[in-house]
Design an enzyme around this catalytic site. Structure first.
Site, short mmCIF file in Angstrom:
data_model
loop_
_atom_site.label_atom_id
_atom_site.label_comp_id
_atom_site.label_asym_id
_atom_site.label_seq_id
_atom_site.Cartn_x
_atom_site.Cartn_y
_atom_site.Cartn_z
N PRO A 2 33.64 57.56 3.79
CA PRO A 2 33.02 58.88 3.78
C PRO A 2 33.48 59.69 4.99
O PRO A 2 33.44 59.21 6.12
CB PRO A 2 31.52 58.56 3.85
N GLU A 3 33.92 60.91 4.73
CA GLU A 3 34.35 61.79 5.80
C GLU A 3 33.24 62.81 6.05
O GLU A 3 32.15 62.71 5.49
CB GLU A 3 35.69 62.44 5.42
N LYS A 58 31.26 61.96 11.47
CA LYS A 58 30.98 61.01 10.40
C LYS A 58 29.76 60.13 10.69
O LYS A 58 29.51 59.16 9.98
CB LYS A 58 32.20 60.12 10.16
N ARG A 262 48.14 53.95 7.29
CA ARG A 262 47.38 54.69 6.30
C ARG A 262 48.31 55.33 5.28
O ARG A 262 49.31 55.95 5.64
CB ARG A 262 46.52 55.78 6.97
#
Length: 273
Positions: A2-3, A58, A262
């Site tokens: 979750p950002e 966050k 990433r």
């Protein structure tokens, strides 16, 4: 993970569910979910009342008067309201059991999320918040601040934005999106961006965070808000998760590479070095 838009959506849906409720007791079914001593966590929160649910980047901040619970959802963390006596799912690790018989439970398939109890007012000194830059789309995230910060850093722009040290709240999804919108190659050293690129990137960050929050965040894997609802910004994504698909701007197929471990999707034509 979750950002910022997803965590803000969780905050907004959590607030009416818990503010004003008093904790009868806390159950912890997985001790490592707590940063610090689990027994102290349980003892100190007994009888405390939720007064607010705040957020920084966050991180969720549950306010309980002189104490604050700082919560980082990490990859898969979720909160939902249920009752004390509801069966405990294998992925549920903690519950705040309220005096009215309801309870707020924390579930986390990956077990990466953490909760830390601190004195209110110290959260920026003693938790992970101390290492963060200013929030995206906040009054502190000024263009001049962004320009100066970029000039001091030689790492590639993708890794810098992911690090949270200059601007906090962006993760893999939104970094790919804002770099595409700004036509910036993700491998470009931060201190080599032109003035126009910095301005475009600054605007893209603010606009994307605002719009994604308006749509309740992005659900591409498992994100759900505190009411069990999915986000809808995934319908607006232009580049993230679209490897091999045509760029909507130029028609060339998106490619995917790894940067600092990433996955990174971008357009070779629109985002040239």
């Amino acid at each position: 993970m979750p950002e910022m838009p997803e965590v803000e959506t969780v905050r907004r849906t959590l607030r009416p569910l818990v503010v004003g409720k008093t904790i009868d007791h806390v159950d912890i079914w997985y001790d490592k979910v707590i940063t610090g001593d689990p027994e102290t966590f349980k003892r100190e929160l007994k009888g405390k009342t939720f007064t607010a649910v705040d957020r920084y980047a966050k991180f969720l901040l549950f306010r309980l008067g002189d104490l604050t619970v700082v919560s980082h959802l990490r990859m898969e963390g979720k909160y939902h309201l249920t009752t004390w006596d509801a069966p405990v799912d294998k992925h549920e690790h903690l519950q705040f059991a309220f005096t009215d018989g309801s309870s707020l439970r924390y579930a986390d398939v990956r077990k990466f999320g953490r909760l830390q109890l601190v004195e209110t007012g110290t959260e920026f000194q003693v938790t992970g918040l101390k290492n963060l830059g200013v929030e995206a789309n906040s009054p502190e995230f000024r263009l001049d601040y962004f320009e100066k910060g970029l000039k001091k850093r030689s790492m590639n722009i993708k890794s810098l934005l992911m690090s949270q040290t200059l601007v906090a709240g962006l993760g893999n999804i939104y970094v790919d999106e804002v770099l595409w919108q700004s036509r910036i190659n993700p491998l470009t050293p931060a201190n080599e961006l032109t003035k126009d690129q910095v301005k475009q990137l600054h605007s893209a960050i603010n606009e994307t965070i605002e719009e994604a929050t308006k749509y309740g965040g992005t659900t591409v894997h498992s994100f759900l808000n505190a009411e069990g609802g999915a986000g809808h910004y995934q319908e607006k994504l232009k580049v993230y998760g679209k490897e091999g698909q045509p760029c909507p701007r130029c028609g060339e197929d998106f490619v995917k590479i790894k940067i600092s471990g990433r996955g990174t999707t971008y357009c070779l034509h629109c985002q040239k070095r």
